[in-house]
Design a protein around this motif. Structure first.
Motif, PDB file in Angstrom:
ATOM      1  N   ILE A 182       2.125  -3.888  -8.130  1.00  0.00           N
ATOM      2  CA  ILE A 182       2.294  -2.432  -8.077  1.00  0.00           C
ATOM      3  C   ILE A 182       2.482  -1.873  -9.482  1.00  0.00           C
ATOM      4  O   ILE A 182       1.828  -0.897  -9.883  1.00  0.00           O
ATOM      5  N   GLU A 183       3.357  -2.498 -10.258  1.00  0.00           N
ATOM      6  CA  GLU A 183       3.640  -2.013 -11.609  1.00  0.00           C
ATOM      7  C   GLU A 183       2.400  -2.085 -12.497  1.00  0.00           C
ATOM      8  O   GLU A 183       2.133  -1.173 -13.289  1.00  0.00           O
ATOM      9  N   LYS A 184       1.633  -3.161 -12.356  1.00  0.00           N
ATOM     10  CA  LYS A 184       0.438  -3.314 -13.192  1.00  0.00           C
ATOM     11  C   LYS A 184      -0.618  -2.274 -12.844  1.00  0.00           C
ATOM     12  O   LYS A 184      -1.251  -1.691 -13.738  1.00  0.00           O
ATOM     13  N   LEU A 185      -0.827  -2.014 -11.572  1.00  0.00           N
ATOM     14  CA  LEU A 185      -1.823  -1.018 -11.172  1.00  0.00           C
ATOM     15  C   LEU A 185      -1.416   0.380 -11.635  1.00  0.00           C
ATOM     16  O   LEU A 185      -2.259   1.169 -12.080  1.00  0.00           O
ATOM     17  N   LEU A 186      -0.133   0.694 -11.545  1.00  0.00           N
ATOM     18  CA  LEU A 186       0.338   1.995 -12.028  1.00  0.00           C
ATOM     19  C   LEU A 186       0.135   2.114 -13.535  1.00  0.00           C
ATOM     20  O   LEU A 186      -0.227   3.174 -14.046  1.00  0.00           O
ATOM     21  N   SER A 187       0.364   1.018 -14.235  1.00  0.00           N
ATOM     22  CA  SER A 187       0.163   1.020 -15.684  1.00  0.00           C
ATOM     23  C   SER A 187      -1.313   1.153 -16.028  1.00  0.00           C
ATOM     24  O   SER A 187      -1.697   1.928 -16.907  1.00  0.00           O
ATOM     25  N   ALA A 188      -2.162   0.416 -15.316  1.00  0.00           N
ATOM     26  CA  ALA A 188      -3.597   0.418 -15.612  1.00  0.00           C
ATOM     27  C   ALA A 188      -4.237   1.771 -15.369  1.00  0.00           C
ATOM     28  O   ALA A 188      -5.162   2.175 -16.079  1.00  0.00           O
ATOM     29  N   VAL A 189      -3.740   2.491 -14.378  1.00  0.00           N
ATOM     30  CA  VAL A 189      -4.369   3.754 -13.999  1.00  0.00           C
ATOM     31  C   VAL A 189      -4.111   4.851 -15.026  1.00  0.00           C
ATOM     32  O   VAL A 189      -4.817   5.865 -15.064  1.00  0.00           O
ATOM     33  N   TYR A 201       0.836  -1.206   0.000  1.00  0.00           N
ATOM     34  CA  TYR A 201       0.000   0.000   0.000  1.00  0.00           C
ATOM     35  C   TYR A 201       0.869   1.253   0.000  1.00  0.00           C
ATOM     36  O   TYR A 201       0.696   2.156  -0.820  1.00  0.00           O
ATOM     37  N   GLY A 202       1.830   1.294   0.915  1.00  0.00           N
ATOM     38  CA  GLY A 202       2.690   2.471   1.019  1.00  0.00           C
ATOM     39  C   GLY A 202       3.541   2.675  -0.219  1.00  0.00           C
ATOM     40  O   GLY A 202       3.709   3.799  -0.698  1.00  0.00           O
ATOM     41  N   THR A 203       4.075   1.582  -0.755  1.00  0.00           N
ATOM     42  CA  THR A 203       4.913   1.676  -1.948  1.00  0.00           C
ATOM     43  C   THR A 203       4.101   2.122  -3.154  1.00  0.00           C
ATOM     44  O   THR A 203       4.529   2.987  -3.925  1.00  0.00           O
ATOM     45  N   LEU A 204       2.926   1.534  -3.314  1.00  0.00           N
ATOM     46  CA  LEU A 204       2.053   1.905  -4.430  1.00  0.00           C
ATOM     47  C   LEU A 204       1.671   3.381  -4.357  1.00  0.00           C
ATOM     48  O   LEU A 204       1.747   4.115  -5.352  1.00  0.00           O
ATOM     49  N   LYS A 205       1.283   3.822  -3.178  1.00  0.00           N
ATOM     50  CA  LYS A 205       0.872   5.214  -3.003  1.00  0.00           C
ATOM     51  C   LYS A 205       2.031   6.170  -3.258  1.00  0.00           C
ATOM     52  O   LYS A 205       1.881   7.198  -3.931  1.00  0.00           O
ATOM     53  N   SER A 206       3.209   5.811  -2.757  1.00  0.00           N
ATOM     54  CA  SER A 206       4.388   6.657  -2.933  1.00  0.00           C
ATOM     55  C   SER A 206       4.793   6.766  -4.401  1.00  0.00           C
ATOM     56  O   SER A 206       5.078   7.860  -4.908  1.00  0.00           O
ATOM     57  N   GLU A 207       4.809   5.632  -5.098  1.00  0.00           N
ATOM     58  CA  GLU A 207       5.214   5.649  -6.506  1.00  0.00           C
ATOM     59  C   GLU A 207       4.182   6.373  -7.370  1.00  0.00           C
ATOM     60  O   GLU A 207       4.534   7.042  -8.342  1.00  0.00           O
ATOM     61  N   LEU A 208       2.912   6.251  -7.016  1.00  0.00           N
ATOM     62  CA  LEU A 208       1.870   6.970  -7.746  1.00  0.00           C
ATOM     63  C   LEU A 208       2.036   8.478  -7.573  1.00  0.00           C
ATOM     64  O   LEU A 208       1.942   9.244  -8.543  1.00  0.00           O
ATOM     65  N   GLU A 209       2.298   8.917  -6.352  1.00  0.00           N
ATOM     66  CA  GLU A 209       2.493  10.348  -6.094  1.00  0.00           C
ATOM     67  C   GLU A 209       3.703  10.886  -6.854  1.00  0.00           C
ATOM     68  O   GLU A 209       3.676  12.008  -7.377  1.00  0.00           O
ATOM     69  N   THR A 210       4.754  10.085  -6.935  1.00  0.00           N
ATOM     70  CA  THR A 210       5.948  10.497  -7.680  1.00  0.00           C
ATOM     71  C   THR A 210       5.636  10.659  -9.162  1.00  0.00           C
ATOM     72  O   THR A 210       6.030  11.650  -9.797  1.00  0.00           O
ATOM     73  N   LEU A 211       4.911   9.693  -9.727  1.00  0.00           N
ATOM     74  CA  LEU A 211       4.548   9.765 -11.145  1.00  0.00           C
ATOM     75  C   LEU A 211       3.627  10.946 -11.431  1.00  0.00           C
ATOM     76  O   LEU A 211       3.779  11.637 -12.443  1.00  0.00           O
ATOM     77  N   ARG A 212       2.685  11.197 -10.544  1.00  0.00           N
ATOM     78  CA  ARG A 212       1.747  12.308 -10.752  1.00  0.00           C
ATOM     79  C   ARG A 212       2.468  13.651 -10.697  1.00  0.00           C
ATOM     80  O   ARG A 212       2.104  14.587 -11.405  1.00  0.00           O
ATOM     81  N   ALA A 213       3.484  13.738  -9.856  1.00  0.00           N
ATOM     82  CA  ALA A 213       4.253  14.979  -9.771  1.00  0.00           C
ATOM     83  C   ALA A 213       5.085  15.202 -11.036  1.00  0.00           C
ATOM     84  O   ALA A 213       5.221  16.329 -11.520  1.00  0.00           O
ATOM     85  N   LYS A 214       5.626  14.119 -11.599  1.00  0.00           N
ATOM     86  CA  LYS A 214       6.473  14.233 -12.787  1.00  0.00           C
ATOM     87  C   LYS A 214       5.663  14.372 -14.069  1.00  0.00           C
ATOM     88  O   LYS A 214       6.037  15.113 -14.977  1.00  0.00           O
ATOM     89  N   PHE A 215       4.525  13.658 -14.143  1.00  0.00           N
ATOM     90  CA  PHE A 215       3.732  13.646 -15.374  1.00  0.00           C
ATOM     91  C   PHE A 215       2.258  13.909 -15.052  1.00  0.00           C
ATOM     92  O   PHE A 215       1.411  13.025 -15.194  1.00  0.00           O
ATOM     93  N   PRO A 216       1.922  15.108 -14.605  1.00  0.00           N
ATOM     94  CA  PRO A 216       0.532  15.379 -14.191  1.00  0.00           C
ATOM     95  C   PRO A 216      -0.483  15.207 -15.307  1.00  0.00           C
ATOM     96  O   PRO A 216      -1.636  14.862 -15.049  1.00  0.00           O
ATOM     97  N   GLN A 217      -0.073  15.428 -16.571  1.00  0.00           N
ATOM     98  CA  GLN A 217      -1.019  15.314 -17.684  1.00  0.00           C
ATOM     99  C   GLN A 217      -1.473  13.877 -17.905  1.00  0.00           C
ATOM    100  O   GLN A 217      -2.498  13.635 -18.552  1.00  0.00           O
ATOM    101  N   GLN A 218      -0.739  12.921 -17.374  1.00  0.00           N
ATOM    102  CA  GLN A 218      -1.097  11.515 -17.554  1.00  0.00           C
ATOM    103  C   GLN A 218      -2.146  11.044 -16.551  1.00  0.00           C
ATOM    104  O   GLN A 218      -2.683   9.946 -16.680  1.00  0.00           O
ATOM    105  N   PHE A 219      -2.440  11.878 -15.557  1.00  0.00           N
ATOM    106  CA  PHE A 219      -3.354  11.471 -14.491  1.00  0.00           C
ATOM    107  C   PHE A 219      -4.437  12.533 -14.300  1.00  0.00           C
ATOM    108  O   PHE A 219      -4.449  13.249 -13.298  1.00  0.00           O
ATOM    109  N   PRO A 220      -5.357  12.657 -15.253  1.00  0.00           N
ATOM    110  CA  PRO A 220      -6.356  13.724 -15.176  1.00  0.00           C
ATOM    111  C   PRO A 220      -7.452  13.485 -14.136  1.00  0.00           C
ATOM    112  O   PRO A 220      -8.157  14.415 -13.763  1.00  0.00           O
ATOM    113  N   LYS A 221      -7.616  12.252 -13.666  1.00  0.00           N
ATOM    114  CA  LYS A 221      -8.696  11.946 -12.724  1.00  0.00           C
ATOM    115  C   LYS A 221      -8.156  11.782 -11.304  1.00  0.00           C
ATOM    116  O   LYS A 221      -7.006  11.393 -11.111  1.00  0.00           O
ATOM    117  N   PRO A 222      -8.997  12.047 -10.291  1.00  0.00           N
ATOM    118  CA  PRO A 222      -8.592  11.765  -8.906  1.00  0.00           C
ATOM    119  C   PRO A 222      -8.344  10.267  -8.721  1.00  0.00           C
ATOM    120  O   PRO A 222      -9.107   9.435  -9.225  1.00  0.00           O
TER     121      PRO A 222
END
Length: 328
Positions: A146-153, A18-39
């Motif tokens: 973790i990698e699959k969920l980040l990819s799917a989102v 949970y912590g790793t997934l959340k942390s990596e998602l936050e990092t990706l959203r900060a670097k590539f915000p246009q890729q994550f338009p939804k909450p």
């Protein structure tokens, strides 16, 4: 189970996925915000061996937030095995996508109860097995989940494969690659001979790449056909565009005007498994939209062609039955 095996299993169970997934998602959203338009919300990991924990998490996903959103839930099965769940809600609380990913080949995971409890909380909706690459090492399950969920989102509302298909039909060669961690079917730029294709861009991201209707003339002789002449393939923006409803309306008007200006048109409708909706609501929406755009559609049904994209192998045989169910 030996003490060593018990210890290894306990380590896997206590991995802070949970912590790793959340942390990596936050990092990706900060670097590539246009890729994550939804909450996007990552919920605490579920231990499927704990009674009612899965059901409680589903209720939390349903009621703790509202509006358009994506929910990610990592679930621990046992013996180092994890499965990931993604649920996408529309603005009016419809479930557009509900899938779980079991990435271990012959894992032994039987999802019947898992799916039944989902159907209890979300009546009329199915939790489907999502398409994913399988591997044999169960100890890698946490990392790959973790990698699959980040990819799917990162898969958004458009991205049905229109631009990719036009490249393919116009003679471009396609290659499997990764782009910023996402699996992607890219164009081999050295193979592109048609100058019209320079305006046809593709990417694996949620943001739609197609902004306007873009024509590509394909000469039959250039793609190995024996007949003379040519055909014009038109790339168009997708409906329910990631840029908002105003852009969606403008896209619809532009498409209608383009059709009216042509002597002969054969519409090709792309239906993506990823975006069809858990209850096929997007397919129904598309059908209503087409009827509104083309009042005489009943007289011209045979002019339409349909391409179904991104369907996993185990779902391809269900396309016809699914369409019949939508009609009924």
């Amino acid at each position: 189970m030996t003490r060593s095996a018990e210890f290894t299993d306990k380590l896997q169970q206590n991995v802070d996925i949970y912590g790793t997934l959340k942390s990596e998602l936050e990092t990706l959203r900060a670097k590539f915000p246009q890729q994550f338009p939804k909450p996007i919300y990552v919920l605490s990991s579920v231990d499927l061996n704990m009674k009612d924990q899965w059901k409680e998490r589903l209720i939390q996903a349903k009621y703790n937030e509202s509006g358009e959103r994506i929910i990610l839930i990592p679930c621990y099965v046992g013996n180092s095995l994890w499965v990931g769940v993604i649920i996408k809600f529309s603005a009016d609380e419809y479930i557009e996508q509900a899938e779980f990913f079991d990435q271990v080949m012959e894992s032994g995971f039987i999802p019947n109860t898992f799916q039944e409890q989902f159907a209890e909380v979300y009546q009329g909706c199915n939790l489907r097995s999502g398409d994913c690459k399988k591997h044999t090492d169960q100890t890698l399950s946490a990392r790959l989940t973790i990698e699959k969920l980040l990819s799917a989102v990162e898969e958004g509302g458009t991205g049905s494969g229109k631009s990719t298909t036009i490249h393919f039909l116009a003679g471009s060669k396609m290659i499997e690659t990764k782009m910023k961690g996402l699996n992607h079917i890219a164009v081999d730029l050295a193979s592109v001979k048609n100058p019209d294709l320079k305006n046809i861009t593709i990417s694996p991201f949620a943001q739609s790449e197609t902004r306007y209707i873009t024509p590509v003339r394909v000469n039959f002789k250039d793609v190995g056909a024996f007949s003379k002449g040519s055909v014009v393939l038109c790339d168009s923006p997708g409906f329910e565009d990631t840029s908002g409803s105003e852009v969606d309306i403008a896209n619809g008007i532009g498409i209608v005007r383009a059709i009216k200006g042509c002597q002969s048109v054969r519409p090709v409708i792309f239906v993506s498994y990823k975006n069809i909706g858990n209850q096929f609501e997007r397919l129904k929406s598309l059908a209503h939209m087409l009827v509104g755009l083309i009042p005489t559609i009943e007289d011209n049904r045979n002019a339409f062609s349909y391409i179904f994209t991104k369907y996993p192998p185990h779902e391809r045989s269900t396309i016809h039955t699914s369409l019949r169910n939508v009609k009924e």
